[in-house]
Enzyme design. Structure first.
Site, PDB file in Angstrom:
ATOM      1  N   TYR A  25       9.075  15.561   1.739  1.00  0.00           N
ATOM      2  CA  TYR A  25       8.894  16.918   1.211  1.00  0.00           C
ATOM      3  C   TYR A  25       8.791  16.903  -0.300  1.00  0.00           C
ATOM      4  N   HIS A  40      12.804  10.197  12.767  1.00  0.00           N
ATOM      5  CA  HIS A  40      12.062   8.945  12.598  1.00  0.00           C
ATOM      6  C   HIS A  40      12.641   7.840  13.464  1.00  0.00           C
ATOM      7  N   SER A  72      -0.437  27.417  -4.214  1.00  0.00           N
ATOM      8  CA  SER A  72      -0.054  28.814  -4.424  1.00  0.00           C
ATOM      9  C   SER A  72      -0.479  29.316  -5.793  1.00  0.00           C
ATOM     10  N   ARG A  86       1.262   0.629  15.369  1.00  0.00           N
ATOM     11  CA  ARG A  86       1.103   0.498  13.920  1.00  0.00           C
ATOM     12  C   ARG A  86       1.291  -0.945  13.488  1.00  0.00           C
ATOM     13  N   HIS A 118       0.835  -1.198   0.000  1.00  0.00           N
ATOM     14  CA  HIS A 118       0.000   0.000   0.000  1.00  0.00           C
ATOM     15  C   HIS A 118       0.870   1.249   0.000  1.00  0.00           C
ATOM     16  N   LYS A 172       4.472  29.857   4.738  1.00  0.00           N
ATOM     17  CA  LYS A 172       3.640  29.534   3.577  1.00  0.00           C
ATOM     18  C   LYS A 172       2.168  29.601   3.941  1.00  0.00           C
ATOM     19  N   GLU A 185      12.233  12.792   1.007  1.00  0.00           N
ATOM     20  CA  GLU A 185      11.175  12.190   0.200  1.00  0.00           C
ATOM     21  C   GLU A 185       9.796  12.728   0.594  1.00  0.00           C
ATOM     22  N   SER A 205      13.773   6.040 -12.775  1.00  0.00           N
ATOM     23  CA  SER A 205      12.677   6.839 -13.334  1.00  0.00           C
ATOM     24  C   SER A 205      12.637   8.226 -12.700  1.00  0.00           C
ATOM     25  N   SER A 206      12.668   8.266 -11.354  1.00  0.00           N
ATOM     26  CA  SER A 206      12.576   9.572 -10.682  1.00  0.00           C
ATOM     27  C   SER A 206      13.744  10.459 -11.053  1.00  0.00           C
ATOM     28  N   ASP A 232       8.784  21.926 -25.193  1.00  0.00           N
ATOM     29  CA  ASP A 232       8.699  20.580 -24.633  1.00  0.00           C
ATOM     30  C   ASP A 232       9.696  20.502 -23.491  1.00  0.00           C
ATOM     31  N   TRP A 263       7.194  -0.385   4.412  1.00  0.00           N
ATOM     32  CA  TRP A 263       7.799   0.321   3.273  1.00  0.00           C
ATOM     33  C   TRP A 263       9.199   0.804   3.635  1.00  0.00           C
TER      34      TRP A 263
HETATM   35  C1  HEA Z   1       0.653   9.021  -0.490  1.00  0.00           C
HETATM   36  C2  HEA Z   1       0.622   8.045   0.333  1.00  0.00           C
HETATM   37  C3  HEA Z   1      -0.571   7.411   0.950  1.00  0.00           C
HETATM   38  C4  HEA Z   1      -1.907   7.492   0.635  1.00  0.00           C
HETATM   39  C5  HEA Z   1      -2.580   8.294  -0.472  1.00  0.00           C
HETATM   40  C6  HEA Z   1      -2.592   6.644   1.572  1.00  0.00           C
HETATM   41  C7  HEA Z   1      -3.973   6.441   1.581  1.00  0.00           C
HETATM   42  C8  HEA Z   1      -4.640   5.702   2.543  1.00  0.00           C
HETATM   43  N1  HEA Z   1      -4.054   4.977   3.568  1.00  0.00           N
HETATM   44 FE1  HEA Z   1      -2.090   4.780   3.916  1.00  0.00          FE
HETATM   45  N2  HEA Z   1      -0.134   4.582   4.278  1.00  0.00           N
HETATM   46  C9  HEA Z   1       0.889   5.264   3.674  1.00  0.00           C
HETATM   47  C10 HEA Z   1       0.754   6.171   2.652  1.00  0.00           C
HETATM   48  C11 HEA Z   1      -0.458   6.507   2.066  1.00  0.00           C
HETATM   49  N3  HEA Z   1      -1.699   6.057   2.440  1.00  0.00           N
HETATM   50  C12 HEA Z   1       2.163   4.906   4.244  1.00  0.00           C
HETATM   51  C13 HEA Z   1       3.527   5.451   3.856  1.00  0.00           C
HETATM   52  C14 HEA Z   1       1.891   3.986   5.244  1.00  0.00           C
HETATM   53  C15 HEA Z   1       2.888   3.290   6.180  1.00  0.00           C
HETATM   54  C16 HEA Z   1       3.135   1.891   5.683  1.00  0.00           C
HETATM   55  C17 HEA Z   1       4.022   1.157   6.630  1.00  0.00           C
HETATM   56  O1  HEA Z   1       3.722   1.147   7.846  1.00  0.00           O
HETATM   57  O2  HEA Z   1       5.037   0.593   6.183  1.00  0.00           O
HETATM   58  C18 HEA Z   1       0.439   3.805   5.243  1.00  0.00           C
HETATM   59  C19 HEA Z   1      -0.220   2.968   6.122  1.00  0.00           C
HETATM   60  C20 HEA Z   1      -1.591   2.967   6.262  1.00  0.00           C
HETATM   61  C21 HEA Z   1      -2.258   2.360   7.358  1.00  0.00           C
HETATM   62  C22 HEA Z   1      -1.600   1.662   8.561  1.00  0.00           C
HETATM   63  C23 HEA Z   1      -1.376   0.236   8.246  1.00  0.00           C
HETATM   64  C24 HEA Z   1      -0.632  -0.432   9.357  1.00  0.00           C
HETATM   65  O3  HEA Z   1       0.041   0.266  10.141  1.00  0.00           O
HETATM   66  O4  HEA Z   1      -0.726  -1.656   9.445  1.00  0.00           O
HETATM   67  C25 HEA Z   1      -3.590   2.516   7.157  1.00  0.00           C
HETATM   68  C26 HEA Z   1      -4.662   2.013   8.047  1.00  0.00           C
HETATM   69  O5  HEA Z   1      -5.737   2.499   8.057  1.00  0.00           O
HETATM   70  C27 HEA Z   1      -3.744   3.259   5.934  1.00  0.00           C
HETATM   71  C28 HEA Z   1      -4.951   3.625   5.390  1.00  0.00           C
HETATM   72  C29 HEA Z   1      -5.065   4.414   4.272  1.00  0.00           C
HETATM   73  C30 HEA Z   1      -6.353   4.759   3.694  1.00  0.00           C
HETATM   74  C31 HEA Z   1      -7.692   4.309   4.194  1.00  0.00           C
HETATM   75  C32 HEA Z   1      -6.071   5.564   2.627  1.00  0.00           C
HETATM   76  C33 HEA Z   1      -7.125   6.144   1.706  1.00  0.00           C
HETATM   77  O6  HEA Z   1      -6.907   7.537   1.597  1.00  0.00           O
HETATM   78  C34 HEA Z   1      -7.037   5.447   0.376  1.00  0.00           C
HETATM   79  C35 HEA Z   1      -8.016   6.019  -0.561  1.00  0.00           C
HETATM   80  C36 HEA Z   1      -7.281   6.861  -1.543  1.00  0.00           C
HETATM   81  C37 HEA Z   1      -7.480   6.724  -2.859  1.00  0.00           C
HETATM   82  C38 HEA Z   1      -8.471   5.815  -3.430  1.00  0.00           C
HETATM   83  C39 HEA Z   1      -6.690   7.540  -3.791  1.00  0.00           C
HETATM   84  C40 HEA Z   1      -7.550   8.672  -4.221  1.00  0.00           C
HETATM   85  C41 HEA Z   1      -6.737   9.593  -5.090  1.00  0.00           C
HETATM   86  C42 HEA Z   1      -7.196  10.032  -6.252  1.00  0.00           C
HETATM   87  C43 HEA Z   1      -8.497   9.612  -6.787  1.00  0.00           C
HETATM   88  C44 HEA Z   1      -6.338  10.999  -6.991  1.00  0.00           C
HETATM   89  C45 HEA Z   1      -6.597  10.955  -8.431  1.00  0.00           C
HETATM   90  C46 HEA Z   1      -5.316  10.837  -9.112  1.00  0.00           C
HETATM   91  C47 HEA Z   1      -5.049  11.441 -10.299  1.00  0.00           C
HETATM   92  C48 HEA Z   1      -6.032  12.303 -10.974  1.00  0.00           C
HETATM   93  C49 HEA Z   1      -3.723  11.249 -10.934  1.00  0.00           C
HETATM   94  N4  HEA Z   1      -2.506   3.525   5.409  1.00  0.00           N
HETATM   95  C1  HEA Z   2       3.940  14.943   2.835  1.00  0.00           C
HETATM   96  C2  HEA Z   2       4.530  14.312   3.762  1.00  0.00           C
HETATM   97  C3  HEA Z   2       4.933  14.847   5.102  1.00  0.00           C
HETATM   98  C4  HEA Z   2       5.072  16.137   5.572  1.00  0.00           C
HETATM   99  C5  HEA Z   2       4.848  17.439   4.830  1.00  0.00           C
HETATM  100  C6  HEA Z   2       5.494  16.017   6.941  1.00  0.00           C
HETATM  101  C7  HEA Z   2       5.757  17.117   7.747  1.00  0.00           C
HETATM  102  C8  HEA Z   2       6.311  17.029   9.009  1.00  0.00           C
HETATM  103  N1  HEA Z   2       6.565  15.854   9.699  1.00  0.00           N
HETATM  104 FE1  HEA Z   2       6.142  13.995   9.095  1.00  0.00          FE
HETATM  105  N2  HEA Z   2       5.989  12.121   8.386  1.00  0.00           N
HETATM  106  C9  HEA Z   2       5.583  11.740   7.134  1.00  0.00           C
HETATM  107  C10 HEA Z   2       5.227  12.584   6.103  1.00  0.00           C
HETATM  108  C11 HEA Z   2       5.263  13.963   6.209  1.00  0.00           C
HETATM  109  N3  HEA Z   2       5.585  14.698   7.311  1.00  0.00           N
HETATM  110  C12 HEA Z   2       5.544  10.310   7.001  1.00  0.00           C
HETATM  111  C13 HEA Z   2       5.153   9.518   5.758  1.00  0.00           C
HETATM  112  C14 HEA Z   2       5.947   9.801   8.236  1.00  0.00           C
HETATM  113  C15 HEA Z   2       6.014   8.339   8.689  1.00  0.00           C
HETATM  114  C16 HEA Z   2       7.011   7.503   7.977  1.00  0.00           C
HETATM  115  C17 HEA Z   2       6.907   6.103   8.515  1.00  0.00           C
HETATM  116  O1  HEA Z   2       7.370   5.872   9.649  1.00  0.00           O
HETATM  117  O2  HEA Z   2       6.294   5.240   7.828  1.00  0.00           O
HETATM  118  C18 HEA Z   2       6.238  10.974   9.061  1.00  0.00           C
HETATM  119  C19 HEA Z   2       6.705  10.861  10.362  1.00  0.00           C
HETATM  120  C20 HEA Z   2       7.143  11.938  11.081  1.00  0.00           C
HETATM  121  C21 HEA Z   2       7.889  11.813  12.285  1.00  0.00           C
HETATM  122  C22 HEA Z   2       8.346  10.505  12.949  1.00  0.00           C
HETATM  123  C23 HEA Z   2       7.286  10.008  13.873  1.00  0.00           C
HETATM  124  C24 HEA Z   2       7.663   8.689  14.431  1.00  0.00           C
HETATM  125  O3  HEA Z   2       7.758   7.715  13.654  1.00  0.00           O
HETATM  126  O4  HEA Z   2       7.903   8.619  15.650  1.00  0.00           O
HETATM  127  C25 HEA Z   2       8.135  13.091  12.738  1.00  0.00           C
HETATM  128  C26 HEA Z   2       8.874  13.423  13.973  1.00  0.00           C
HETATM  129  O5  HEA Z   2       9.396  14.470  14.130  1.00  0.00           O
HETATM  130  C27 HEA Z   2       7.549  13.998  11.767  1.00  0.00           C
HETATM  131  C28 HEA Z   2       7.609  15.371  11.850  1.00  0.00           C
HETATM  132  C29 HEA Z   2       7.146  16.220  10.868  1.00  0.00           C
HETATM  133  C30 HEA Z   2       7.245  17.680  10.960  1.00  0.00           C
HETATM  134  C31 HEA Z   2       7.800  18.475  12.106  1.00  0.00           C
HETATM  135  C32 HEA Z   2       6.730  18.169   9.786  1.00  0.00           C
HETATM  136  C33 HEA Z   2       6.655  19.624   9.413  1.00  0.00           C
HETATM  137  O6  HEA Z   2       7.095  19.830   8.083  1.00  0.00           O
HETATM  138  C34 HEA Z   2       5.269  20.188   9.564  1.00  0.00           C
HETATM  139  C35 HEA Z   2       5.303  21.706   9.500  1.00  0.00           C
HETATM  140  C36 HEA Z   2       3.930  22.313   9.408  1.00  0.00           C
HETATM  141  C37 HEA Z   2       3.277  22.923  10.441  1.00  0.00           C
HETATM  142  C38 HEA Z   2       3.879  23.017  11.797  1.00  0.00           C
HETATM  143  C39 HEA Z   2       1.888  23.481  10.281  1.00  0.00           C
HETATM  144  C40 HEA Z   2       1.820  24.872   9.683  1.00  0.00           C
HETATM  145  C41 HEA Z   2       2.643  25.845  10.444  1.00  0.00           C
HETATM  146  C42 HEA Z   2       2.120  26.927  11.086  1.00  0.00           C
HETATM  147  C43 HEA Z   2       0.658  27.229  11.077  1.00  0.00           C
HETATM  148  C44 HEA Z   2       3.080  27.872  11.724  1.00  0.00           C
HETATM  149  C45 HEA Z   2       2.968  27.989  13.217  1.00  0.00           C
HETATM  150  C46 HEA Z   2       3.021  26.663  13.896  1.00  0.00           C
HETATM  151  C47 HEA Z   2       3.749  26.417  15.026  1.00  0.00           C
HETATM  152  C48 HEA Z   2       4.855  27.267  15.466  1.00  0.00           C
HETATM  153  C49 HEA Z   2       3.372  25.223  15.869  1.00  0.00           C
HETATM  154  N4  HEA Z   2       6.946  13.282  10.777  1.00  0.00           N
HETATM  155 CU   LIG Z   3      10.409  13.050   8.531  1.00  0.00          CU
END
Ligand code: HEA
Ligand code: HEA
Ligand SMILES: [Cu+2]
Ligand code: CUA
Lengths: 416, 554, 292
Positions: free
Chosen positions: B262, B308, B273, B455, B82, B336, B260, B174-175, B111, B147
């Site tokens: 970000y 993390h 924006s 989790r 997933h 932002k 990644e 690819s990326s 292009d 993952w």
């Molecule tokens: C971008 C990343 C992404 C997205 C979109 C989602 C979407 C969803 N995720 Fe995902 N999820 C992850 C990234 C994401 N997840 C990751 C990184 C983990 C951690 C895995 C790990 O632990 O190793 C995780 C794990 C995770 C868990 C925990 C599993 C576990 O710990 O055992 C669960 C449980 O509820 C969950 C639920 C869902 C659900 C219900 C959605 C729903 O939102 C799904 C429905 C969404 C869609 C159907 C897509 C709709 C989008 C469109 C229609 C856009 C159209 C596109 C174009 C036009 C190009 N996810």
């Molecule tokens: C699009 C993806 C995305 C983005 C944008 C972020 C944004 C941020 N993430 Fe997240 N993060 C993930 C995707 C993302 N994360 C994923 C996938 C994981 C789990 C991976 C895995 O384990 O499977 C994860 C896990 C993760 C962890 C690890 C948790 C754990 O496993 O124990 C932490 C810990 O610091 C963290 C921190 C943050 C912070 C500080 C930001 C910041 O960038 C957020 C900044 C934004 C704001 C704060 C809000 C707006 C700000 C304001 C309104 C200004 C004023 C606010 C204050 C001064 C409070 N993230």
């Molecule tokens: Cu992080």
């Protein structure tokens, strides 16, 4: 037990109930959350000074976010309402203001500093494992915990109770909502004295696990080949439950932690009596004469045996087939059944069937090797005693219509 | 999205000018950025669907306590796939597809810089995911180590293992090729007068995203290569007995992994924006600070990875450093958010579907950001780590964050792509259903996590039932709601329900930028002769922008 | 205000639709399926590896042939030239990051994990519990001395020689570049062959060293963290040198066919850049892998 009736109601998941939503849920939940002081929806306050500090920090940062959120979202909603075209046909045309931007860069910065300082202070205290009163070595296995009281030569395994192990099987037919402490109860809990600074040495035997008990705000990864140190000092006696918090394979969800904090005197007594067990159990034991275990399981808990009885048993070479089969069955139930199933049919493709399998029919040494070392998803079982392994292998080679002869502890010993 | 073949050969018949081939070969051989953008988007769409189905397996099993449907091992396979499918197959290709379509039209070039490489970058993906998904049918099943692929666990994978590794390698290629293409295009192909600080923010955020991609994808490739040699060639990078350390993998992985995340949000920032000023009819507030904020987020993303890994037992100094560095990211991100709000302030706002999704993004991403900030506080993260609180956090930033922005972008530009307007009513319905269900899905997970639900488990203590019931209901609702979107978009692509191609060049009266100066649908080739951009057209108020009328360009 | 660009800009070259990328992918995927099959010792045999590799190589060859043709027939303007410069720089940057992962591993092992296992820093318990009699040394096969005792290759021996070889190859290719710029084709070609020769010499000694390590020194991939980092870093570098040498040969042959102009010859420069990159990586290797 109100909660059960209430739960039962849930099971139909009647939409009405669903609609009743969180409020109802919380009320009922707080009653029996495995993290009692969490109220079922929040980080537990816990029972140690540290856990309370952590809870404080958690609420602090939470409220910081709430306040900022209210301001930001409030402003947005205001302009969504009052600056829509119907209300404000002519848009203003300002698009920058250095002062404003400096302000809203500076303020969050200050807030964060203010947040970081107390956090750092707590963190430093948490990491100070010096001068502890006692040390417990915690070792993670797929999928159980082993506790060793350093300096007390007491060590034992702690596994999901047989009842829960039965209830948690796929389509077990058990209504798990009626099972007390579902998934968070073990045969042999970790027993600790209150008021003492206990140091945990956390490590692992196979893959990475993570030892977590929310009520004492301790979560440390168990890393094979490395040891992490962490400590706690528990204030109130009680039973505190936790889980393995790092994905460690198929049964990651089934290696819970139960911690019993007792007054010091009681602890000493327990310790003495446990060591008594150690001596007594020089002869092969069944878990039934281990009080802690006796509480829950009727079936034997083999880890208990091997933990205690290793030396004596490995000498007793040449067991009869019946002995081996009997012992083997219990070892199999506790260690192998989860994957290979009670009838040995397994769950292909992930978990191959043992019925007539090549490995089981093949040379004994190969099978012994695989049990000791593991293969792909199958973890190593080297922690089991020679007799246990001999027994369980004999069992698999002769159960379910298999007929591939007997394996003796000596053969296992030879391969270690 | 069917381009008008009529448009295909408008303009000059010089040798470098190709109309599309016929039939399937058009898509296999195309070097056209619009064709490839279309391919990317349809691919991403498919992957979103597959990943969504997998998440439904997860949610179905978690609906109530007890193990009803799948074996725990298979559950872990679903969780792992997933995530990989959604991240590498859904969000990233979707953003690349949008870059393909829009970047050349926004900076006024014909292009991408390397069209054949562009084609290669796309066609790797279907094969890579073919490999990955084929593992479901192998002995030992698909990878189930999460993952994040932590050793030693991931080394227990069966026959699937090398396929996992090579699939990741291919996605990396690819990326990287895609990213190089975007960077070069932006740096080398801008129309005369399109200075860097005049570029639309979507272009800016993509420039920085591409830089991140080129910097970290190779690191991921290196990390998984070490996994491969540890399993098959006796190396001991991640084995203590050989002098290695399992945690070393986590450091290398997260050095890739945090940038990644970000990579998955910066282009979203760019989209938002772009959309908010259009429907607020007001120039973006603080354009420059937006650019600097994006840059500093990108910079910081390289020095926060170990947040993390707070529980692995890092030395205290490390834990403190990564806590502070991580908290810092809130500042530029805040800038932002504030700028978006200031852009709306005293604007003249209307709420077409793209705007609704953009606003939904700002609200819900910010919530996800807040929980991120909470996670950054090391001592508290000891409680949060590897619980559903984390799952809630990253889904808030990923689904109503990244995915909402993609949906918003598609609504916003599909009239330009197809020349047909989507159905506004169903667009609004789609938004409200999505917004409501996504919160029902992920908000309860905060509570479950805080109260102690870890989790990556197929079953849980009875106390968590209520949260999971809600979450599962929401998940199914959200998934179903997406079909409205799919039909609405396909109808515009293929002109169902008698939708006509009767749109003006500037589809949204408040929109700025070169893409609105070419016909709708955009002809197969645009800006073969670059336009010239004079003072302040792109950020300036509306009537000036009209000067960029394509009739005067042609 | 925008207006059709009045001054004459030649249009950016957009290639015709092409099947190369797709076929290249097919080749690569067939290849990796073959390798994966081999690793999991399934019985699919060498066919996919051979076919896949062959297809991939053939396509790459055709692809570059095409590029050369396009370039020689003057389709590439200055802007395309700049595109290739940018693209090559960013590609090399990505390569740098790839090596960074392995250098990072080496750094981590030497400064963190090995000392930790020996009880330094906060990891005394690790030492006492798991590896009580392990002392931090470098090189090391780790606490369990995996792969058995081994000797290492002294830096100021063949590696030094290889360093000199690569450095001088950097010099010769620069000379070739100058020769090309002042249109002295014969010298240019000679310098190029010299560079190729040096590249081959390097590879020869590297191969010798590997054989020596495996047969005499018992230094293998399995020799704990030292063997792992040593062979991964030098191995990947070796692959890059091989690739670089092939590219040099191609360029030289093109020179002999009269390709490239004194004022525009990016094909040449790109390869030169790549060669310098390989060169620099080696300096890093020599210092942190062999010497320190
Ligand atoms: C971008 C990343 C992404 C997205 C979109 C989602 C979407 C969803 N995720 Fe995902 N999820 C992850 C990234 C994401 N997840 C990751 C990184 C983990 C951690 C895995 C790990 O632990 O190793 C995780 C794990 C995770 C868990 C925990 C599993 C576990 O710990 O055992 C669960 C449980 O509820 C969950 C639920 C869902 C659900 C219900 C959605 C729903 O939102 C799904 C429905 C969404 C869609 C159907 C897509 C709709 C989008 C469109 C229609 C856009 C159209 C596109 C174009 C036009 C190009 N996810
Ligand atoms: C699009 C993806 C995305 C983005 C944008 C972020 C944004 C941020 N993430 Fe997240 N993060 C993930 C995707 C993302 N994360 C994923 C996938 C994981 C789990 C991976 C895995 O384990 O499977 C994860 C896990 C993760 C962890 C690890 C948790 C754990 O496993 O124990 C932490 C810990 O610091 C963290 C921190 C943050 C912070 C500080 C930001 C910041 O960038 C957020 C900044 C934004 C704001 C704060 C809000 C707006 C700000 C304001 C309104 C200004 C004023 C606010 C204050 C001064 C409070 N993230
Ligand atoms: Cu992080
Ligand atoms: Cu042990 Cu998870």
């Amino acid at each position: 037990m109100a909660k059960h009736g209430w739960r039962g109601g849930w099971f139909g998941t009647r939409p009405a109930k669903l609609a009743a939503g969180a409020a109802l849920a919380l009320a009922a939940l707080s009653a029996h959350a495995y993290t009692q002081s969490s109220g079922g929806y929040n980080t537990p306050v816990g029972v140690t000074e540290i856990s309370r500090e952590v809870y404080g920090l958690h609420m602090l940062i939470y409220w910081v976010c709430v306040v900022i959120g209210v301001l930001v979202f409030g402003t947005m909603i205001y302009s969504i309402i009052f600056h829509r075209r119907s209300k404000n046909p002519k848009p203003a045309d300002f698009h920058e203001s250095t002062t404003v931007e400096i302000i809203w860069t500076a303020i969050p910065f200050v807030i964060l500093i203010a947040m970081a300082v107390p956090a750092a202070a707590t963190l430093i205290r948490m990491e100070d494992t010096r001068n502890a009163d006692m040390s417990v070595k915690i070792t993670g296995y797929q999928w159980k915990w082993e506790y060793e009281y350093l300096g007390e030569d007491l060590r034992f395994f702690s596994t999901l109770t047989p009842e829960l192990n039965k209830a948690r099987q796929l389509r077990s037919g058990v209504d798990v909502t009626q099972v007390p402490n579902y998934l968070v109860d073990v045969d042999n809990p970790l027993v600790l004295p209150v008021g003492k600074k206990v140091r945990f040495l956390v490590t692992s035997n196979d893959v990475i696990h993570s030892w977590w008990v929310p009520e004492i705000a301790v979560k440390k990864d168990a890393i094979p080949g490395y040891v992490n140190e962490v400590w706690t000092r528990i204030d109130e006696p009680g039973t505190y439950r936790g889980v393995c918090a790092e994905l460690c394979g198929r049964d990651h969800g089934y290696m819970p932690i139960v911690l019993k904090a007792v007054p010091e005197a009681e602890f000493e007594a327990w310790l003495a009596q446990q060591k008594g067990q150690e001596v007594a159990s020089a002869a092969p034991v069944t878990a039934t004469d281990v009080p802690v275990a006796a509480a829950a399981p009727a079936e034997p808990a083999p880890e208990q045996q091997m933990a205690a009885a290793e030396p004596a048993e490995s000498e007793s070479a040449g067991l009869s087939k019946d002995e081996l089969m009997a012992k083997g069955e219990s070892v199999y139930k506790a260690n192998c059944m989860a994957c290979h199933q009670a009838n040995g049919a397994g769950l292909p493709p992930s978990f191959p069937s043992l019925v007539g399998s090549a490995v089981v029919k093949g040379p004994a040494d190969a099978q012994i090797a695989q049990v000791l070392k593991g293969k792909n998803l199958m973890p190593p079982f080297a922690q089991l005693s020679d007799p246990d392994i001999a027994a369980v292998i004999t069992y698999t080679r002769n159960a379910w219509g298999n007929d591939a002869g007997v394996v003796q502890p000596a053969q296992v010993a030879a391969q270690r | 999205m069917a381009h008008q073949e009529t448009h295909a050969d408008h303009g000059h018949d010089d040798h470098a000018h190709h109309g599309p081939e016929k039939g399937i070969m058009r898509w296999i051989k195309t070097t056209n950025h619009k064709d490839l953008g279309t391919l990317y988007l349809f691919f991403a769409f498919t992957m979103f669907f597959i990943g969504g189905l997998m998440s439904l397996v997860i949610r179905a099993e978690l609906f109530v306590p007890g193990l009803q449907f799948v074996d725990p091992e298979f559950f872990n396979q679903m969780t792992t796939l997933h995530a990989l499918v959604m991240i590498f197959g859904g969000v990233m290709p979707a953003f690349v597809g949008l870059a393909n379509w829009m970047v050349p039209m926004m900076i006024g070039c014909s292009d991408l810089a390397l069209p054949r490489v562009n084609n290669w970058g796309f066609w790797i993906l279907p094969f890579a995911f073919g490999l990955l998904l084929s593992t479901l049918f192998m002995d030992g099943g698909a990878p189930a180590g999460g993952w994040t692929m932590y050793p030693p666990l991931v080394l227990q994978t069966g026959n699937a293992f090398p396929f996992l590794i090579f699939a990741v390698h291919l996605m990396g290629i690819s990326s990287i090729t895609g990213a190089i293409n975007v960077v070069v295009t932006i740096l080398n192909m801008r129309a005369p007068g399109m200075t860097l600080l005049k570029m639309p923010l979507f272009v800016w955020t993509w420039l920085i995203t591409a830089y991140l991609l080129i910097a970290v994808m190779p690191v991921l490739a290196g990390a998984v290569t070490m996994l491969l040699t540890d399993k098959y060639f006796g190396t001991s990078f991640f084995t203590a007995s050989g002098g290695g350390d399992p945690v070393m993998f986590q450091h290398i992985f997260w050095f890739f992994g945090h940038p990644e995340v970000y990579i998955m949000i910066l282009p979203a920032f760019g989209i938002v924006s772009t959309i908010i000023p259009t429907f607020a009819r007001k120039a973006l507030f603080g354009y420059d600070s937006m650019v600097y904020a994006t840059a500093s987020i990108a910079f910081l993303s390289f020095i926060v990875w170990a947040h993390h890994m707070f529980t692995v037992g890092m030395p205290l100094a490390g834990e403190l450093f990564f806590m502070f560095a991580t908290m810092l990211i809130a500042v530029p991100t805040g800038v932002k958010v504030f700028n978006w709000v200031a852009t709306m302030w005293r604007g003249s706002i209307t709420f077409e579907t793209p705007m609704l999704f953009a606003l939904g993004f700002v609200f819900l991403f910010t919530i996800g950001g807040f929980s991120g900030l909470m996670l950054a506080v090391t001592p508290v993260d000891f409680q949060y780590h590897d619980t559903y609180f984390v799952v809630a956090h990253f889904h808030y930033v990923l689904v109503p964050g990244a995915v909402f922005s993609i949906i918003a972008a598609v609504y916003y530009w599909i009239p330009k792509w197809t020349g047909r307007m989507y159905n506004e009513f169903w667009g609004k319905v789609h938004f409200w259903l999505s917004a409501i269900f996504i919160n029902i899905t992920f908000f309860p997970q905060h509570f479950a996590g805080l109260a102690g639900m870890q989790r990556r488990v197929p079953d849980y203590a009875v106390q968590f039932t209520d949260w999971n019931v809600m979450s599962s209901v929401g998940a199914f609702g959200f998934f179903i709601a997406q079909f409205i979107f799919i039909f609405n978009m396909l109808a515009s692509c293929f002109g169902w329900f008698g939708r006509r191609q009767d749109l003006p060049d500037r589809v949204w009266e408040g929109a700025h930028g070169l893409e609105w100066t070419v016909p709708s649908p955009a002809p197969y080739h645009t800006f073969e002769d670059p336009p010239r951009i004079g003072e302040g057209e792109l950020t300036a108020v509306h009537d000036e922008v009209d000067a960029l009328d394509h009739h005067r360009l042609a | 205000m925008a207006s059709p660009s009045t001054q004459h800009t030649e249009r950016y070259f957009v290639p015709a639709p092409s099947a190369w990328p797709f076929l290249l992918t097919v080749g690569l995927v067939t290849l990796v399926i073959g390798v994966a099959g081999y690793l999991e010792d399934s019985n699919i045999g060498p066919a996919p590896v051979i076919i896949g590799a062959a297809l991939a190589i053939f396509i790459i060859f055709r692809w570059f042939q095409g590029i050369v043709r396009e370039s020689e027939s003057g389709l590439y303007g200055t802007q395309v030239d700049r595109t290739y410069r940018w693209a090559m720089s960013w590609f090399i940057f990505s390569e740098v990051m790839f090596f960074a992962a392995f250098f990072g591993a080496l750094y981590y092992a030497r400064l963190l994990s090995v000392p930790w296992l020996a009880g330094e820093g906060s990891k005394l318990a690790t030492h006492l519990t798991w590896w009580p009699d392990f002392e931090a040394t470098w090189p090391t096969g780790g606490p369990a001395g995996l792969g058995g005792p081994f000797e290492t290759i002294p830096a100021f021996d063949v590696p030094l020689l290889n360093t000199l070889i690569l450095l001088s190859s950097g010099f010769t290719i620069t000379m070739a570049h100058h020769a090309l710029k002042d249109d002295k084709r014969r010298n240019c070609v000679l310098w190029m062959w010299a560079t190729v020769a040096l590249g081959c010499a390097f590879l020869y000694f590297q191969a010798e060293e590997y054989i020596h390590a495996y047969t005499d020194l018992n230094l293998t991939l399995g020799s704990g963290i030292y063997g792992s980092t040593f062979f991964m870093l030098t191995g990947f570098h070796g692959m890059h040198v091989t690739l670089g040498t092939l590219m040099l040969i191609v360029i030289t042959l093109r020179l002999m066919k009269g390709h490239f102009k004194p004022e525009s010859h990016f094909g040449f420069e790109g390869v030169a850049w790549y060669w310098h990159f390989v060169d620099v990586v080696w300096i890093g290797l020599f210092i942190v892998v062999y010497w320190l």
